[in-house]
Design a protein around this motif. Structure first.
Motif, PDB file in Angstrom:
ATOM      1  N   GLY A  94      63.370  44.150   8.071  1.00 40.70           N
ATOM      2  CA  GLY A  94      62.018  42.868   8.700  1.00 40.70           C
ATOM      3  C   GLY A  94      61.546  41.874   9.717  1.00 40.70           C
ATOM      4  N   VAL A  95      60.346  42.397   9.789  1.00 39.85           N
ATOM      5  CA  VAL A  95      59.618  41.998  11.333  1.00 39.85           C
ATOM      6  C   VAL A  95      59.028  39.991  11.507  1.00 39.85           C
ATOM      7  N   SER A  96      59.243  39.657  12.322  1.00 42.95           N
ATOM      8  CA  SER A  96      59.026  38.345  12.385  1.00 42.95           C
ATOM      9  C   SER A  96      57.888  38.261  14.229  1.00 42.95           C
ATOM     10  N   ASN A 142      57.057  31.318  10.035  1.00 40.01           N
ATOM     11  CA  ASN A 142      57.260  31.426   8.834  1.00 40.01           C
ATOM     12  C   ASN A 142      58.656  31.508   8.373  1.00 40.01           C
ATOM     13  N   CYS A 143      59.044  32.978   9.129  1.00 36.85           N
ATOM     14  CA  CYS A 143      60.590  33.553   8.854  1.00 36.85           C
ATOM     15  C   CYS A 143      61.274  32.191   9.554  1.00 36.85           C
ATOM     16  N   ALA A 144      61.122  31.800  10.257  1.00 36.58           N
ATOM     17  CA  ALA A 144      62.042  30.437  10.518  1.00 36.58           C
ATOM     18  C   ALA A 144      61.944  29.566   9.704  1.00 36.58           C
ATOM     19  N   ALA A 145      61.247  29.109   8.680  1.00 32.48           N
ATOM     20  CA  ALA A 145      61.583  28.583   7.422  1.00 32.48           C
ATOM     21  C   ALA A 145      62.158  29.328   6.554  1.00 32.48           C
ATOM     22  N   LEU A 146      61.695  30.587   6.559  1.00 34.63           N
ATOM     23  CA  LEU A 146      63.090  31.057   5.602  1.00 34.63           C
ATOM     24  C   LEU A 146      64.351  31.238   5.442  1.00 34.63           C
ATOM     25  N   ALA A 147      64.557  31.352   6.923  1.00 38.28           N
ATOM     26  CA  ALA A 147      66.396  31.482   7.419  1.00 38.28           C
ATOM     27  C   ALA A 147      66.748  30.340   7.207  1.00 38.28           C
ATOM     28  N   ALA A 329      64.503  32.756  13.574  1.00 37.88           N
ATOM     29  CA  ALA A 329      63.601  34.094  13.256  1.00 37.88           C
ATOM     30  C   ALA A 329      63.935  35.524  13.562  1.00 37.88           C
ATOM     31  N   LEU A 330      64.982  35.746  14.133  1.00 34.95           N
ATOM     32  CA  LEU A 330      65.513  36.787  13.358  1.00 34.95           C
ATOM     33  C   LEU A 330      66.346  37.008  12.452  1.00 34.95           C
TER      34      LEU A 330
END
Ligand code: ADP
Ligand code: BMX
Ligand code: CA
Ligand code: MG
Ligand code: ZN
Length: 344
Positions: A94-96, A142-147, A329-330
């Motif tokens: 997965g890339v942020s 977006n990735c931070a929100a998914l986390a 993000a990660l």
């Protein structure tokens, strides 16, 4: 958007068995490789299904496309090797990344000058060819929100917004009805570029008065350097070796030690962020705002106060919380892998 991808990159071939996995090993922990490309740092991590970071690798994000891709390659190869000894089975990558991303194609469409040479970049093809794994890509906010949705304060919350501060950025990502909003050209939720003044400081996007130009790490560093140039930054007990090392943390430290100029800068930054957040509340009416990144704690009460003073009364009930995730993000990058590979 339909223009062909400008950059192509082929990693040199690697022997199959250097990345192969022992799929039948029952005791292996299902995991993902997460990659986060920011304005300052390039990070890779091995992340388990439960959101535990087993190992994390950090390097400065190189300034050129070629060097960046080569570094991603070597960091991933190292992580794949270490995953074997950690008994982690890597299901995908997965890339942020900063910039506007088309997640369907795994392509970075365009970026501000915070990340050089990062326009029309196909990330999925080279990474999946090299690692023989599926690859997901999305914007870092977006990735931070998914986390937050999977591991953090956003668990089970239908409508929330994440605001994350990194290098030079202050942006937010929106979960509406449990899903990310990407918008018509993948530019939705670039809230770092909400304008909070008509004639403010220059922003790295080329415009002026964006909230990012007031409240990001880079903006605070700019102000810290300005104060330092005028000999107004350092307080008793503080020191910096050279001007280049002055950053946002010195501003925070000076303010804590009673430097009223530094306090003023942080106050303005807090108000700018408050304006942006109130605009967001009046646009999408979330029930929760999660602040994350290095400066989150400093902004929590200014943002809350600004909401109390300026939001419409029915928007004021929103909760404001500081993220308790390490590297959202990660973790969010990894969560794209973990969600998709286990859904099938
Ligand atoms: P990015 O994702 O943009 O690469 P990071 O999330 O890794 O950024 O954060 C790095 C940025 O945060 C740098 O701009 C750095 O100056 C700033 N920073 C790091 N530590 C602190 C701190 N303690 N207080 C304020 N800013 C900090
Ligand atoms: C900028 C922009 C956003 C990104 C944000 C956070 C680029 C390269 N970046 O606003 O897309 O999400 O910075 O980046 O266009 P970070 O460097 O603080 O992690
Ligand atoms: Ca980033
Ligand atoms: Mg970041
Ligand atoms: Zn901007």
């Amino acid at each position: 958007l339909s223009e062909p991808v400008q950059k192509t990159f082929s990693f040199p071939p690697v022997p199959e068995d250097s990345v192969s996995q022992d799929i039948d090993h029952i005791l292996e922990t299902q995991s993902a490789l997460g990659i986060d490309l920011g304005g300052t740092n390039l990070r890779v991590a091995i992340v388990t299904m439960k959101g535990k970071i087993m190992r994390k690798y950090t390097q400065p994000n190189p300034k050129t496309y070629e060097e960046r891709m080569e570094l991603i390659l070597s960091m991933c190869k190292q992580a794949m090797t270490d995953a074997v000894s950690l008994n982690c089975r890597i299901l995908g990558v997965g890339v942020s990344t900063g910039g506007r991303v088309n997640p369907k194609d795994g392509v970075v469409l365009d970026s501000t000058k915070l990340i050089n040479e990062w326009n029309r970049i196909d990330l999925r093809s080279p990474l999946s060819q090299l690692l023989h794994l599926p690859v997901w890509v999305d914007n870092d906010g977006n990735c931070a929100a998914l986390a937050e949705r999977k591991f953090g304060h956003g668990k089970g919350v239908e409508n929330f917004v994440t605001v994350i501060t990194g290098t030079g950025n202050r942006k937010a990502w929106i979960i509406q009805h449990g899903e990310l909003i990407h918008g018509s050209t993948f530019c939705a939720a670039e809230l770092g570029h909400i304008m909070v003044s008509l004639d403010g400081p220059e922003c790295s996007c080329g415009s002026r008065g964006c909230v990012e130009a007031y409240a990001s790490g880079l903006a605070l560093q700019r102000e810290a350097k300005r104060l330092h140039d005028e000999d107004l930054l350092l307080m008793e007990g503080m020191s910096v070796n050279n001007k280049e090392q002055v950053n946002a943390s010195h501003l925070v430290q000076a303010a804590r030690l009673g430097n009223s100029k530094a306090e003023g800068v942080l106050q303005t930054a807090g108000v700018a962020l408050g304006v942006a957040v109130v605009n967001i509340l009046h646009t999408v009416n979330p029930s929760l705002v999660v602040l994350s990144g290095v400066l989150a704690q400093h902004y929590e009460s200014p943002v809350r106060n600004f909401i109390t003073q300026h939001a419409l009364s029915s928007a004021r009930e929103v909760k404001v919380m500081t993220s308790d995730l390490d590297s959202p993000a990660l973790l969010g990058a990894a969560s794209m892998v973990l969600d998709y590979t286990t859904r099938r």
